[in-house]
Scaffold this motif. Structure first.
Motif, PDB file in Angstrom:
ATOM      1  N   GLU B 163       0.813  -1.219   0.000  1.00  0.00           N
ATOM      2  CA  GLU B 163       0.000   0.000   0.000  1.00  0.00           C
ATOM      3  C   GLU B 163       0.840   1.261   0.000  1.00  0.00           C
ATOM      4  O   GLU B 163       0.343   2.336   0.256  1.00  0.00           O
ATOM      5  N   ARG B 164       2.115   1.088  -0.259  1.00  0.00           N
ATOM      6  CA  ARG B 164       2.969   2.272  -0.296  1.00  0.00           C
ATOM      7  C   ARG B 164       2.454   3.257  -1.328  1.00  0.00           C
ATOM      8  O   ARG B 164       2.090   2.896  -2.433  1.00  0.00           O
ATOM      9  N   LYS B 165       2.444   4.529  -0.913  1.00  0.00           N
ATOM     10  CA  LYS B 165       2.001   5.559  -1.839  1.00  0.00           C
ATOM     11  C   LYS B 165       3.234   6.208  -2.440  1.00  0.00           C
ATOM     12  O   LYS B 165       3.974   6.908  -1.744  1.00  0.00           O
ATOM     13  N   LEU B 166       3.457   5.936  -3.679  1.00  0.00           N
ATOM     14  CA  LEU B 166       4.654   6.466  -4.324  1.00  0.00           C
ATOM     15  C   LEU B 166       4.265   7.378  -5.478  1.00  0.00           C
ATOM     16  O   LEU B 166       3.411   7.030  -6.290  1.00  0.00           O
ATOM     17  N   ILE B 167       4.877   8.516  -5.486  1.00  0.00           N
ATOM     18  CA  ILE B 167       4.664   9.424  -6.606  1.00  0.00           C
ATOM     19  C   ILE B 167       5.867   9.288  -7.522  1.00  0.00           C
ATOM     20  O   ILE B 167       7.001   9.469  -7.091  1.00  0.00           O
ATOM     21  N   ARG B 168       5.598   8.958  -8.755  1.00  0.00           N
ATOM     22  CA  ARG B 168       6.711   8.694  -9.671  1.00  0.00           C
ATOM     23  C   ARG B 168       6.764   9.777 -10.743  1.00  0.00           C
ATOM     24  O   ARG B 168       5.764  10.088 -11.376  1.00  0.00           O
ATOM     25  N   ASN B 169       7.933  10.325 -10.886  1.00  0.00           N
ATOM     26  CA  ASN B 169       8.154  11.329 -11.919  1.00  0.00           C
ATOM     27  C   ASN B 169       9.231  10.834 -12.859  1.00  0.00           C
ATOM     28  O   ASN B 169      10.315  10.480 -12.418  1.00  0.00           O
ATOM     29  N   SER B 245      15.503  10.287 -16.558  1.00  0.00           N
ATOM     30  CA  SER B 245      15.709  10.241 -15.121  1.00  0.00           C
ATOM     31  C   SER B 245      14.378  10.014 -14.422  1.00  0.00           C
ATOM     32  O   SER B 245      13.323  10.419 -14.914  1.00  0.00           O
ATOM     33  N   GLU B 246      14.458   9.330 -13.302  1.00  0.00           N
ATOM     34  CA  GLU B 246      13.246   9.014 -12.567  1.00  0.00           C
ATOM     35  C   GLU B 246      13.354   9.487 -11.144  1.00  0.00           C
ATOM     36  O   GLU B 246      14.445   9.543 -10.576  1.00  0.00           O
ATOM     37  N   ASN B 247      12.242   9.810 -10.574  1.00  0.00           N
ATOM     38  CA  ASN B 247      12.238  10.289  -9.203  1.00  0.00           C
ATOM     39  C   ASN B 247      11.013   9.729  -8.500  1.00  0.00           C
ATOM     40  O   ASN B 247       9.895   9.886  -8.973  1.00  0.00           O
ATOM     41  N   LEU B 248      11.261   9.053  -7.380  1.00  0.00           N
ATOM     42  CA  LEU B 248      10.149   8.502  -6.617  1.00  0.00           C
ATOM     43  C   LEU B 248      10.017   9.263  -5.300  1.00  0.00           C
ATOM     44  O   LEU B 248      11.007   9.477  -4.611  1.00  0.00           O
ATOM     45  N   THR B 249       8.808   9.658  -4.977  1.00  0.00           N
ATOM     46  CA  THR B 249       8.593  10.286  -3.683  1.00  0.00           C
ATOM     47  C   THR B 249       7.617   9.420  -2.901  1.00  0.00           C
ATOM     48  O   THR B 249       6.565   9.062  -3.403  1.00  0.00           O
ATOM     49  N   ASP B 250       8.026   9.114  -1.690  1.00  0.00           N
ATOM     50  CA  ASP B 250       7.175   8.264  -0.861  1.00  0.00           C
ATOM     51  C   ASP B 250       6.292   9.144   0.008  1.00  0.00           C
ATOM     52  O   ASP B 250       6.778   9.887   0.848  1.00  0.00           O
ATOM     53  N   VAL B 251       5.004   9.090  -0.200  1.00  0.00           N
ATOM     54  CA  VAL B 251       4.106   9.922   0.604  1.00  0.00           C
ATOM     55  C   VAL B 251       3.244   9.070   1.529  1.00  0.00           C
ATOM     56  O   VAL B 251       2.218   9.525   2.010  1.00  0.00           O
ATOM     57  N   THR B 252       3.682   7.837   1.741  1.00  0.00           N
ATOM     58  CA  THR B 252       2.878   6.937   2.568  1.00  0.00           C
ATOM     59  C   THR B 252       2.540   7.552   3.918  1.00  0.00           C
ATOM     60  O   THR B 252       1.381   7.557   4.338  1.00  0.00           O
ATOM     61  N   SER B 304      -9.841  16.753  -0.202  1.00  0.00           N
ATOM     62  CA  SER B 304      -9.383  17.222  -1.500  1.00  0.00           C
ATOM     63  C   SER B 304      -7.867  17.047  -1.624  1.00  0.00           C
ATOM     64  O   SER B 304      -7.346  16.731  -2.687  1.00  0.00           O
ATOM     65  N   GLN B 305      -7.172  17.228  -0.498  1.00  0.00           N
ATOM     66  CA  GLN B 305      -5.725  16.992  -0.532  1.00  0.00           C
ATOM     67  C   GLN B 305      -5.419  15.530  -0.787  1.00  0.00           C
ATOM     68  O   GLN B 305      -4.512  15.183  -1.540  1.00  0.00           O
ATOM     69  N   LEU B 306      -6.239  14.706  -0.149  1.00  0.00           N
ATOM     70  CA  LEU B 306      -6.066  13.266  -0.320  1.00  0.00           C
ATOM     71  C   LEU B 306      -6.296  12.881  -1.776  1.00  0.00           C
ATOM     72  O   LEU B 306      -5.565  12.078  -2.356  1.00  0.00           O
ATOM     73  N   ASN B 307      -7.303  13.499  -2.381  1.00  0.00           N
ATOM     74  CA  ASN B 307      -7.607  13.214  -3.777  1.00  0.00           C
ATOM     75  C   ASN B 307      -6.443  13.628  -4.673  1.00  0.00           C
ATOM     76  O   ASN B 307      -6.119  12.943  -5.645  1.00  0.00           O
ATOM     77  N   THR B 308      -5.845  14.762  -4.315  1.00  0.00           N
ATOM     78  CA  THR B 308      -4.690  15.211  -5.095  1.00  0.00           C
ATOM     79  C   THR B 308      -3.588  14.167  -5.040  1.00  0.00           C
ATOM     80  O   THR B 308      -2.986  13.822  -6.056  1.00  0.00           O
ATOM     81  N   TYR B 309      -3.338  13.671  -3.836  1.00  0.00           N
ATOM     82  CA  TYR B 309      -2.318  12.633  -3.680  1.00  0.00           C
ATOM     83  C   TYR B 309      -2.691  11.398  -4.484  1.00  0.00           C
ATOM     84  O   TYR B 309      -1.858  10.805  -5.157  1.00  0.00           O
TER      85      TYR B 309
END
Lengths: 177, 393
Positions: B163-169, B245-252, B304-309
């Protein structure tokens, strides 16, 4: 506190030793509080900001350049904090020039002041000073800054600073004991 | 009052009004130190992932590509084998055939770091095989996993890996010889993958001074997370990628935080509703009502913030810069012959370009030359005339 002591404290802070901060706090708590109070007006805000100031100092210890006057450095830091605070709270930044407007009625009417002031004590007289005058007097006396340093921190011509200080001092010297 | 007295009094005044704040400062310092620590921990949890992510684009990506397209079970099985290898190498264990499968599966945290989006399927496999594994083996496998990759520590801290929440760029620079069709393909691929184009800007041909800039495009694409790899693969085939290039941000942590915030607010809302039913006076009712409005407003804003995530997590962001080129950059090491050829071609082109420029210069300068010659001839003519007159005299 002299520059060497302050540099020692900064070094301690860089080594994450709280004693360094505590020494600075003991030496300058009153000064910083007075400066901040002259900006924000409310005691609660000034207290919060003073706490912020020392936290800020703790984290910014690394950016201090030894050799420069540390008093001017911390004064500038306090001033910037206060200005930031006022900006964020969308309050009017007290104009750093026209003292007449921010002063109490006693100042705007010199004749009344002259008569009333004779009977007042020192602490009453302080109330007749504008916040800006208090700031300048504090910086000069407590901060032991030169007029040049004050004028650079407050972004105000040196002549104006010196004149304001003389005016404030003149008023205060009339105090009866 | 003398100056000295006045200064003394002023200092006294300042000392009198100074509040005692050291306790508060110490508290803040402690708080900040705590935050730093937790931030450090968070970084520990994220960094190894990103480090491995780099590898993923190489070896693991290719491996995954090899198995790509198989059923989730097949993928899981292949990943299991992979993990077995990793475990065996790292732990220096003599992997026994029977328990190897269980070990491999249970070292999934390590595997997860290598390939997080296959995690779900790997986990399923873990559950299936885990039932067969003995308790001791479970423990030893886990230990070896943490020895193997160093991510074991991070994995242990956050149990719900899947369930890790990862934002990938992902950001890519690519060049192509066929600009129009590539852009067209990117657009169709994006919509086929179920994504969308967030922003796009295309610069056309232009001729500025002596520099001829070819067309280029800046695209920001949002691709569903599970489709991104496939999309990138297609892109690789269609164009020449010069930089990726890739960038992962963990927002869990933030995500879980927000969720629990909302949960708390919802409970409050329920309680308020109950209170409202019991309310007797209108005053109470109004007060509860206003509190309820406040709570609902807060819920909305958190939601709404959660939805953004959610959007950021569900859709990977791909920033694409495409440039049109005459000739794609060489990707492999050029041979001597290729180098001679390209050097010769370059120099010939430069020479031709120089000759062309000289010709252009000569021709474009004609009006200027005309004026200069006209002036010179006029002067010579005048001088001759003057001389002629003198002689005549």
């Amino acid at each position: 506190m002299v520059n060497e002591e302050f540099e020692k404290c900064i070094q301690q802070m860089k080594d994450k030793d709280r004693l360094g901060l505590q020494s600075v706090y003991e030496a300058y708590n009153g000064y910083i509080y007075a400066i901040l109070l002259s900006y924000v007006g409310r005691h609660e805000d000034a207290e919060d900001l003073t706490v912020d100031f020392f936290i800020h100092l703790w984290s910014k210890a690394g950016s201090y350049r030894p050799g420069s006057g540390h008093k001017a450095w911390i004064t500038r830091m306090a001033r910037n904090l206060a200005v930031d605070f006022l900006r964020k709270n969308r309050r009017e930044i007290p104009a750093e020039e026209p003292a007449e407007q921010t002063g109490t009625p006693a100042q705007t009417v010199p004749s009344a002041e002259d008569t009333a002031v004779e009977k007042l004590g020192f602490s009453d007289l302080i109330q007749t000073l504008s916040e800006e005058e208090k700031r300048i007097v504090t910086m000069k006396i407590r901060g032991e800054l030169t007029f040049k340093e004050i004028s650079s921190i407050l972004e105000m011509p040196m002549g104006t600073v010196s004149w304001k200080y003389q005016e404030a001092a003149k008023k205060l010297r009339r105090a009866q004991g | 009052m003398t100056d000295h007295e006045f200064e003394k009094r002023w200092n006294e005044m300042i000392d009198e009004q100074a509040p005692e704040l050291w306790d508060r400062i110490e508290m803040r310092l402690a708080m900040e130190a705590g935050q730093e620590q937790s931030a450090d921990l968070k970084q520990q949890a994220v960094v190894p992932k990103q480090a491995e992510e780099g590898e993923k684009t190489g070896f693991f990506r290719r491996l995954k590509g090899f198995f790509f397209g198989g059923s989730s079970l097949r993928t899981a099985a292949s990943l299991t084998c992979l993990a077995v290898i990793v475990t065996a190498i790292g732990g220096g264990l003599s992997g026994m055939g029977g328990s190897a499968a269980a070990k491999g599966v249970l070292s999934s945290p390590a595997m997860e770091a290598a390939d997080y989006d296959s995690m779900v399927s790997a986990k399923e496999a873990a559950v299936e095989n885990g039932a067969m594994a003995g308790g001791d083996e479970v423990w030893s496998a886990e230990t070896s996993a943490s020895q193997t990759s160093g991510t074991g520590e991070a994995a242990g801290q956050v149990p719900e890996q899947a369930e890790r929440k990862l934002i990938r760029n992902v950001s890519i620079s690519a060049e192509t010889m066929d600009f129009d069709s590539l852009i067209e393909k990117i657009k169709t691929q994006t919509s086929q993958a179920g994504g969308y184009i967030e922003s796009s800007s295309i610069d056309g041909n232009r001729y500025g001074g002596s520099i001829y800039s070819r067309r280029s495009a800046n695209l920001t694409l949002r691709i569903p997370s599970d489709q991104t790899d496939a999309f990138l693969k297609t892109l690789e085939g269609e164009s020449n990628i010069i930089n990726q290039s890739e960038n992962l941000t963990d927002v869990t942590l933030q995500y879980v935080d927000m969720e629990s915030h909302i949960k708390a607010l919802r409970t409050e809302e329920e309680q308020l509703l109950k209170l409202m039913e019991q309310a007797e006076s209108t005053d109470d009712l109004i007060q509860i009502q206003s509190q309820l409005t406040n709570v609902r407003y807060q819920i909305e804003s958190w939601q709404s913030q959660l939805n953004t995530y959610d959007n950021l997590v569900d859709y990977d962001t791909v920033e694409l810069y495409v440039q049109e080129v005459k000739q794609e950059s060489l990707t492999g090491e050029p041979t001597v012959w290729e180098r001679i050829r390209s050097g010769l071609a370059d120099n010939t082109a430069a020479l031709l370009n120089g000759i062309g420029n000289l010709l252009i210069w000569l021709i474009t300068m004609i009006p200027v030359f005309a004026v200069i010659f006209a002036v010179i001839f006029a002067i010579i003519g005048l001088m001759r005339k003057v001389r002629g007159r003198r002689r005549n005299k």
